[in-house]
Design a protein around this motif. Sequence first.
Motif, PDB file in Angstrom:
ATOM      1  N   GLU A 277       0.829  -1.201   0.000  1.00 44.69           N
ATOM      2  CA  GLU A 277       0.000   0.000   0.000  1.00 44.69           C
ATOM      3  C   GLU A 277       0.867   1.256   0.000  1.00 44.69           C
ATOM      4  O   GLU A 277       0.560   2.230  -0.698  1.00 44.69           O
ATOM      5  CB  GLU A 277      -0.915  -0.008   1.232  1.00 44.69           C
ATOM      6  N   PHE A 278       1.958   1.235   0.771  1.00 50.17           N
ATOM      7  CA  PHE A 278       2.837   2.400   0.817  1.00 50.17           C
ATOM      8  C   PHE A 278       3.524   2.639  -0.520  1.00 50.17           C
ATOM      9  O   PHE A 278       3.603   3.779  -0.993  1.00 50.17           O
ATOM     10  CB  PHE A 278       3.885   2.229   1.920  1.00 50.17           C
ATOM     11  N   ARG A 279       4.026   1.585  -1.149  1.00 51.90           N
ATOM     12  CA  ARG A 279       4.706   1.748  -2.441  1.00 51.90           C
ATOM     13  C   ARG A 279       3.732   2.230  -3.515  1.00 51.90           C
ATOM     14  O   ARG A 279       4.089   3.057  -4.352  1.00 51.90           O
ATOM     15  CB  ARG A 279       5.363   0.430  -2.851  1.00 51.90           C
ATOM     16  N   THR A 280       2.502   1.728  -3.482  1.00 49.21           N
ATOM     17  CA  THR A 280       1.499   2.202  -4.443  1.00 49.21           C
ATOM     18  C   THR A 280       1.159   3.659  -4.191  1.00 49.21           C
ATOM     19  O   THR A 280       1.053   4.466  -5.123  1.00 49.21           O
ATOM     20  CB  THR A 280       0.240   1.337  -4.341  1.00 49.21           C
ATOM     21  N   TRP A 281       0.964   4.032  -2.933  1.00 50.58           N
ATOM     22  CA  TRP A 281       0.670   5.423  -2.589  1.00 50.58           C
ATOM     23  C   TRP A 281       1.821   6.335  -2.989  1.00 50.58           C
ATOM     24  O   TRP A 281       1.603   7.455  -3.472  1.00 50.58           O
ATOM     25  CB  TRP A 281       0.424   5.514  -1.080  1.00 50.58           C
ATOM     26  N   LEU A 282       3.065   5.863  -2.794  1.00 53.73           N
ATOM     27  CA  LEU A 282       4.224   6.691  -3.119  1.00 53.73           C
ATOM     28  C   LEU A 282       4.309   6.958  -4.614  1.00 53.73           C
ATOM     29  O   LEU A 282       4.619   8.078  -5.045  1.00 53.73           O
ATOM     30  CB  LEU A 282       5.501   6.007  -2.628  1.00 53.73           C
ATOM     31  N   ARG A 283       4.010   5.958  -5.432  1.00 46.13           N
ATOM     32  CA  ARG A 283       4.023   6.169  -6.891  1.00 46.13           C
ATOM     33  C   ARG A 283       2.942   7.150  -7.317  1.00 46.13           C
ATOM     34  O   ARG A 283       3.161   7.973  -8.202  1.00 46.13           O
ATOM     35  CB  ARG A 283       3.844   4.828  -7.609  1.00 46.13           C
ATOM     36  N   TRP A 286       3.929  10.827  -5.345  1.00 47.64           N
ATOM     37  CA  TRP A 286       5.197  11.470  -5.660  1.00 47.64           C
ATOM     38  C   TRP A 286       5.743  11.082  -7.030  1.00 47.64           C
ATOM     39  O   TRP A 286       6.723  11.677  -7.473  1.00 47.64           O
ATOM     40  CB  TRP A 286       6.230  11.150  -4.589  1.00 47.64           C
ATOM     41  N   GLY A 287       5.168  10.050  -7.661  1.00 44.80           N
ATOM     42  CA  GLY A 287       5.644   9.636  -8.974  1.00 44.80           C
ATOM     43  C   GLY A 287       7.011   8.987  -8.957  1.00 44.80           C
ATOM     44  O   GLY A 287       7.730   9.035  -9.952  1.00 44.80           O
ATOM     45  N   ARG A 288       7.385   8.389  -7.845  1.00 42.82           N
ATOM     46  CA  ARG A 288       8.696   7.762  -7.727  1.00 42.82           C
ATOM     47  C   ARG A 288       8.648   6.680  -6.651  1.00 42.82           C
ATOM     48  O   ARG A 288       7.637   6.519  -5.957  1.00 42.82           O
ATOM     49  CB  ARG A 288       9.768   8.805  -7.404  1.00 42.82           C
ATOM     50  N   THR A 289       9.745   5.954  -6.509  1.00 42.72           N
ATOM     51  CA  THR A 289       9.863   4.957  -5.458  1.00 42.72           C
ATOM     52  C   THR A 289      10.723   5.504  -4.329  1.00 42.72           C
ATOM     53  O   THR A 289      11.408   6.523  -4.482  1.00 42.72           O
ATOM     54  CB  THR A 289      10.501   3.659  -6.000  1.00 42.72           C
ATOM     55  N   LEU A 290      10.703   4.825  -3.190  1.00 42.66           N
ATOM     56  CA  LEU A 290      11.466   5.291  -2.033  1.00 42.66           C
ATOM     57  C   LEU A 290      12.959   5.240  -2.305  1.00 42.66           C
ATOM     58  O   LEU A 290      13.724   6.056  -1.778  1.00 42.66           O
ATOM     59  CB  LEU A 290      11.128   4.434  -0.809  1.00 42.66           C
ATOM     60  N   GLU A 291      13.378   4.301  -3.158  1.00 41.60           N
ATOM     61  CA  GLU A 291      14.795   4.213  -3.503  1.00 41.60           C
ATOM     62  C   GLU A 291      15.261   5.409  -4.308  1.00 41.60           C
ATOM     63  O   GLU A 291      16.460   5.726  -4.314  1.00 41.60           O
ATOM     64  CB  GLU A 291      15.072   2.922  -4.272  1.00 41.60           C
ATOM     65  N   LEU A 303       7.070   9.300   4.792  1.00 41.97           N
ATOM     66  CA  LEU A 303       6.540   8.244   5.654  1.00 41.97           C
ATOM     67  C   LEU A 303       5.532   8.796   6.663  1.00 41.97           C
ATOM     68  O   LEU A 303       4.487   8.195   6.916  1.00 41.97           O
ATOM     69  CB  LEU A 303       7.688   7.560   6.387  1.00 41.97           C
ATOM     70  N   MET A 304       5.847   9.968   7.218  1.00 45.58           N
ATOM     71  CA  MET A 304       4.951  10.583   8.185  1.00 45.58           C
ATOM     72  C   MET A 304       3.598  10.906   7.547  1.00 45.58           C
ATOM     73  O   MET A 304       2.539  10.653   8.149  1.00 45.58           O
ATOM     74  CB  MET A 304       5.591  11.856   8.732  1.00 45.58           C
ATOM     75  N   LYS A 305       3.611  11.431   6.325  1.00 47.66           N
ATOM     76  CA  LYS A 305       2.367  11.781   5.657  1.00 47.66           C
ATOM     77  C   LYS A 305       1.543  10.540   5.339  1.00 47.66           C
ATOM     78  O   LYS A 305       0.313  10.538   5.490  1.00 47.66           O
ATOM     79  CB  LYS A 305       2.656  12.572   4.375  1.00 47.66           C
ATOM     80  N   PHE A 306       2.194   9.468   4.898  1.00 45.82           N
ATOM     81  CA  PHE A 306       1.463   8.244   4.591  1.00 45.82           C
ATOM     82  C   PHE A 306       0.797   7.684   5.842  1.00 45.82           C
ATOM     83  O   PHE A 306      -0.386   7.313   5.814  1.00 45.82           O
ATOM     84  CB  PHE A 306       2.408   7.201   3.984  1.00 45.82           C
TER      85      PHE A 306
END
Length: 558
Positions: A277-283, A286-291, A303-306
């Motif tokens: 869910e976090f990786r999907t929300w991040l894409r 923000w249009g990118r991955t955490l890496e 992370l705080m916002k999610f």
Amino acid sequence: MAVCARLCGVGPSRGCRRRQQRRGPAEAAAADSEPDTDPEEERIEAGAAALAGAGDGRSAGPSSPPRCSLLELPPELLVEIFASLPGTDLPSLAQVCTKFRRILHTDTIWRRRCREEYGVCENLRKLEITGVSCRDVYAKCINPRVKSGRFMKILPDYEHMEYRDVYTCLLHRYRHILGLWQPDIGPYGGLLNVVVDGLFIIGWMYLPPHDPHVDDPMRFKPLFRIHLMERKSATVECMYGHRGPHNGHVQIVKKDEFSTKCNQTDHHRMSGGRQEEFRTWLREEWGRTLEDIFHEHMQELILMKFIYTSQYDNCLTYRRIYLPPSHPDDLIRPGLFKGTYGSHGLEIVMLSFHGKHARGTKITGDPNIPAGQQTVEIDLRHRIHLPDIESLRDFNELSRIVLEVREQVRQEQQQEGGPEDAAGLGRQSPQPCAESPAEQAKGPGDGGAEAAAEPPAQSGQGQPFVLPVGVSSRNEDYPRTCRMCFYGTGLIAGHGFTSPERTPGVFVLFDEDRFGFIWLELKSFSLYSRVQAAFRNADAPSPQAFEEMLKNIQSLAS
């Protein structure tokens, strides 16, 4: 024949060939033997004639001039008259007599009210005859993830639906939630636009483009939708998550406030758990991955916002916001803008004009400066003239010019006897200013004749502009010419909106749709670009209502 076909649902009519073709001989003969008017209509006509005779002081005899009653008008003319009335008046009109009630069953009346009052452009009859292809296309517009052939699960059955039901059970019932709203998601806020979209009422959440592309168009996703089912009752569905529409609820709490609730939160969960869910929300966010994000502080903020926003996926409260009113003397057209805010990404700001001042109010926010707070304030009485391009690259030179203007502002406040607000909070509302933008540009800090010779903002001419060395910007693709600059203050604070204070800065007007702000203390530059979208039902009923709205969202943020 066209008129007859359009009025075939009005009621018994001896001249309606389509009704006679569908009836048997016995039914047709019985219809021909019925009187054209019922006793109630005759009573109304007799009363009207008696009132007319009494008003003239004479009896309604053969010598009286002929008078035409509304009941004597042909049905097609009554349809046109009734269709031009507000939809809220039609139920009262239906209680006048049986004839009016029958005519108000004509669907063309309600179709016109749906179109003129709510902008409904769908044609229910075309949806019936075009079948799968039209519905499938419309289903994909509402839910792009739907596969071909699954449209029946997405769209209601229009076969037995009438525009009268669409107006009374859907549009009129939920008319109070149409417009712009700010969700209560702690410091982050948001922008929700509730619109009539085809035969749906849909709540679209507007999201800024991916950082730092401030000139890109806004993104939006549906949060909920309301439509009619076969039983002619409105159904609310939650659109959050990735498993399609599911059962939801809308409650109008009070004036200018409503809430939504999801009754099936399991549809929000993904099979891969919170990590997926976090990786999907991040894409999506923000249009990118955490890496791809190397800045450690930025990772913490994301992370705080999610974690914070995911707590509101089942229940949200919304408060109405209005677009700022526009005046001919405004420097530029007020409205919504997207702005860069460092590691926090892009945020939505509302620019409004208040006499000799302009304000930027956050619609979306962050843990430092939450949504609803006044992020920047521009003093239109004090224009700043930038030095030549080489001197402008020197940050110390720009800082010297701005601090001189700040000292001048403080002296003027002391002379006027107004309270000097060191923190910049709680400033009194300025009085309206009758000066034109060109006259406002010639403030006390303009430098006499040299300032008067400079072109106003409306001329389209500008001077070269470059950021001083050492000033950071998320977007290096900022305009290299500007129209004019003004002294302003920007609100900064620690995490959790601690120790808020206003610091001096420079408001830079580039053109009608873009402006910037240089934060001297932070040595940072924010670029703002106008939100290019047309919003219905978003205008304030009065300037006082807009001012009250600003006070409310700021008090909630505090």
